[in-house]
Design a protein around this motif. Structure first.
Motif, PDB file in Angstrom:
ATOM      1  N   TYR A  51      16.196   2.057  -3.546  1.00  0.00           N
ATOM      2  CA  TYR A  51      15.786   1.727  -4.912  1.00  0.00           C
ATOM      3  C   TYR A  51      15.674   2.995  -5.757  1.00  0.00           C
ATOM      4  N   ALA A  52      15.026   4.005  -5.220  1.00  0.00           N
ATOM      5  CA  ALA A  52      14.846   5.256  -5.970  1.00  0.00           C
ATOM      6  C   ALA A  52      16.194   5.893  -6.291  1.00  0.00           C
ATOM      7  N   LEU A  53      17.109   5.879  -5.336  1.00  0.00           N
ATOM      8  CA  LEU A  53      18.408   6.522  -5.541  1.00  0.00           C
ATOM      9  C   LEU A  53      19.301   5.745  -6.503  1.00  0.00           C
ATOM     10  N   CYS A  57      14.832   6.165 -10.440  1.00  0.00           N
ATOM     11  CA  CYS A  57      13.371   6.197 -10.525  1.00  0.00           C
ATOM     12  C   CYS A  57      12.836   7.423  -9.775  1.00  0.00           C
ATOM     13  N   ALA A  58      11.858   8.088 -10.368  1.00  0.00           N
ATOM     14  CA  ALA A  58      11.206   9.197  -9.664  1.00  0.00           C
ATOM     15  C   ALA A  58      10.413   8.628  -8.494  1.00  0.00           C
ATOM     16  N   PRO A  63       7.895   1.257  -8.091  1.00  0.00           N
ATOM     17  CA  PRO A  63       7.025   0.128  -8.458  1.00  0.00           C
ATOM     18  C   PRO A  63       5.916  -0.081  -7.428  1.00  0.00           C
ATOM     19  N   PRO A  64       4.769  -0.593  -7.879  1.00  0.00           N
ATOM     20  CA  PRO A  64       3.627  -0.799  -6.978  1.00  0.00           C
ATOM     21  C   PRO A  64       3.950  -1.670  -5.758  1.00  0.00           C
ATOM     22  N   ALA A  71       5.816   5.334  -1.076  1.00  0.00           N
ATOM     23  CA  ALA A  71       6.606   6.211  -1.945  1.00  0.00           C
ATOM     24  C   ALA A  71       6.637   7.623  -1.373  1.00  0.00           C
ATOM     25  N   THR A  72       5.499   8.110  -0.916  1.00  0.00           N
ATOM     26  CA  THR A  72       5.422   9.437  -0.306  1.00  0.00           C
ATOM     27  C   THR A  72       6.229   9.460   0.991  1.00  0.00           C
TER      28      THR A  72
END
Length: 105
Positions: A51-53, A57-58, A63-64, A71-72
Motif C-alpha cells: 500500500y505504501a509503495l 503514502c508516507a 491509514p489507521p 506501520a513501523t
C-alpha cells in the motif's frame, strides 16, 4: 481498531501474489533477549508495504486500519526485504522478477 482486515489484505494482495511472495520473505524469529512487539501477520505487513509503495503514502501516514505499530514494522521489514540496510540492490524484487520470467517460459 482492527489491524488490516482479511478482506483488505486479500484485495490489495491477491492470493496469486501472496503465493509467489510469501516463500521469498525471510522469517523473523523471536529475539533471544526477549522484548519487542508480538509477532505480526506477515501478509498484513506485506499488504502495508504494498500500500505504501503503490499509493506513495508516507510510512507514518499509513491509514489507521494498518495499525500504528504495523506501520513501523512495515518500514523496518521493507528495509530488510529490499536490502537497503546493506546495499542499494533489491533481492526480493530480483527474486520476484526471476520467478515471473521462469513462469512465462
Amino acid at each position: 481498531m482492527p489491524v488490516v482486515g482479511a478482506d483488505l489484505s486479500k484485495r490489495l494482495v491477491p492470493e496469486e501474489l501472496w503465493k509467489v511472495a510469501a516463500p521469498l520473505l525471510p522469517s523473523f524469529a523471536a529475539r533471544p533477549q526477549g522484548g519487542g512487539a508480538a509477532p505480526c501477520d506477515e501478509r498484513a505487513v506485506f499488504t502495508a508495504v504494498g500500500y505504501a509503495l503503490t499509493s506513495g503514502c508516507a510510512w507514518r501516514h499509513l491509514p489507521p486500519t494498518f495499525g500504528t505499530s504495523l506501520a513501523t514494522t512495515a518500514h523496518r521489514r521493507f528495509t530488510v526485504w529490499t536490502g537497503t540496510r546493506r546495499s542499494a540492490s533489491c533481492p526480493l524484487r530480483a527474486q520476484l522478477f526471476r520467478r515471473e520470467q521462469e513462469r512465462q517460459r
